[in-house]
Enzyme design. Structure first.
Site, short mmCIF file in Angstrom:
data_model
loop_
_atom_site.label_atom_id
_atom_site.label_comp_id
_atom_site.label_asym_id
_atom_site.label_seq_id
_atom_site.Cartn_x
_atom_site.Cartn_y
_atom_site.Cartn_z
N GLU A 80 38.22 46.07 39.22
CA GLU A 80 38.61 47.35 38.61
C GLU A 80 38.29 47.38 37.12
O GLU A 80 38.45 46.39 36.41
CB GLU A 80 40.10 47.61 38.82
CG GLU A 80 40.54 47.59 40.28
CD GLU A 80 39.92 48.70 41.12
OE1 GLU A 80 39.22 49.58 40.57
OE2 GLU A 80 40.12 48.68 42.35
N ARG A 87 51.83 57.11 37.49
CA ARG A 87 52.25 56.37 38.67
C ARG A 87 52.68 57.33 39.77
O ARG A 87 53.11 58.45 39.51
CB ARG A 87 53.36 55.37 38.35
CG ARG A 87 54.58 55.96 37.70
CD ARG A 87 55.47 54.87 37.14
NE ARG A 87 56.66 55.45 36.50
CZ ARG A 87 57.90 55.13 36.80
NH1 ARG A 87 58.14 54.24 37.74
NH2 ARG A 87 58.91 55.70 36.19
N CYS A 138 49.42 48.59 41.84
CA CYS A 138 48.25 47.88 41.32
C CYS A 138 47.85 48.44 39.96
O CYS A 138 47.61 47.69 39.01
CB CYS A 138 47.09 47.98 42.31
SG CYS A 138 47.44 47.18 43.90
N HIS A 162 40.88 44.29 43.58
CA HIS A 162 41.38 44.81 44.84
C HIS A 162 40.66 44.10 46.00
O HIS A 162 39.45 43.88 45.95
CB HIS A 162 41.12 46.32 44.95
CG HIS A 162 42.33 47.13 44.63
ND1 HIS A 162 42.33 48.15 43.71
CD2 HIS A 162 43.59 47.08 45.13
CE1 HIS A 162 43.54 48.68 43.65
NE2 HIS A 162 44.32 48.05 44.51
#
Length: 197
Positions: A80, A87, A138, A162
Site C-alpha cells: 500500500e 474510518r 488496515c 495486504h
C-alpha cells in the site's frame, strides 16, 4: 542488531483464519538480513490496535514497522502507498476522522518499488503497488502508525502489506496464495525494507 516490528490482525467477520496473524506469529523472533523480527497480533478494535503498536514502538524502537492485513478477494500481495484520514465501521457506517487535526493522508515510508521488485523476482509471487489501505482497521493502523512516528520524531519507516487468504483456508473459487509462499514474500519484503537506503 536492528529491529523490525511486524504486526498482523486477529480473524474477523467470516474469516475464521487470518493469514496476517499466522505470518506475524511464524516470523516472530527470526533474524532476517540484519534485523530481528518482533511480532504483534492486533485485535480488530479501533484504538486498541494503536495502543499496542505505540507501546511496542516505544519499547522496541524498531527501524521499520510493517503491518499486515487480510484483503479477502485479492490474489496478490498488495504493497500500500498511503493511508487516508477516515474510518468505516464494519465496512459500512462512516465514523469521525481518525485524527480531527491530522492531514488528509500519510504516505508509506517503505521503499515500495524495491519491495515489489524483490517479491516478484525472488519469490515469483503476484505483487502490486497499490493505492490506499482500505477503509477499516488496515487503513487505521497505517495512518496512526505514520502519524505517531511523525509527531514523536521517531527515526523509523512504516508501511502496510495486504495479503490474500491462504490457499489452505480459502473457500472454493476464492483468490488465494499458499501460506508458505506468502511467508517467503514477507521475509523478502522485510529484507528489502531494511537494505534499501
Amino acid at each position: 542488531m536492528r529491529t523490525v516490528l511486524l504486526t498482523g490482525f486477529e480473524p474477523f467477520h467470516d474469516n475464521a483464519v487470518n493469514p496476517s496473524q499466522l505470518i506475524a506469529e511464524r516470523l516472530n523472533g527470526e533474524t532476517i538480513g540484519n534485523a530481528r523480527v518482533v511480532s504483534l497480533t492486533l485485535p480488530v478494535v479501533f484504538g486498541e490496535d494503536t495502543r499496542r503498536v505505540f507501546a511496542a514502538i516505544d519499547e522496541w524502537k524498531p527501524s521499520v514497522v510493517i503491518s499486515l492485513g487480510l484483503s479477502a478477494g485479492i490474489g496478490s500481495i498488495d504493497v500500500e502507498m498511503f493511508a487516508v484520514n477516515h474510518r468505516i465501521a464494519d465496512g459500512s457506517k462512516a465514523l469521525p476522522p481518525i485524527a480531527e487535526d491530522g492531514p488528509a493522508a500519510y504516505f508509506s515510508t517503505l521503499p515500495i518499488d524495491p519491495i515489489c521488485a524483490a517479491i516478484e523476482e525472488r519469490a515469483h509471487l503476484p505483487v502490486r503497488r497499490h493505492g490506499y489501505a482500505g477503509s477499516f482497521l488496515c487503513n487505521h493502523i497505517l495512518y496512526q502508525t505514520l502519524r505517531h512516528i511523525e509527531t514523536h520524531k521517531i527515526d523509523c519507516r512504516a508501511g502496510f502489506l495486504h495479503l490474500p487468504q491462504a490457499t489452505e483456508n480459502s473457500a472454493k473459487g476464492q483468490p488465494s496464495l499458499p501460506l508458505e509462499q506468502m511467508i517467503a514474500g514477507v521475509r523478502i519484503a522485510i529484507e528489502a525494507a531494511m537494505s534499501t537506503p
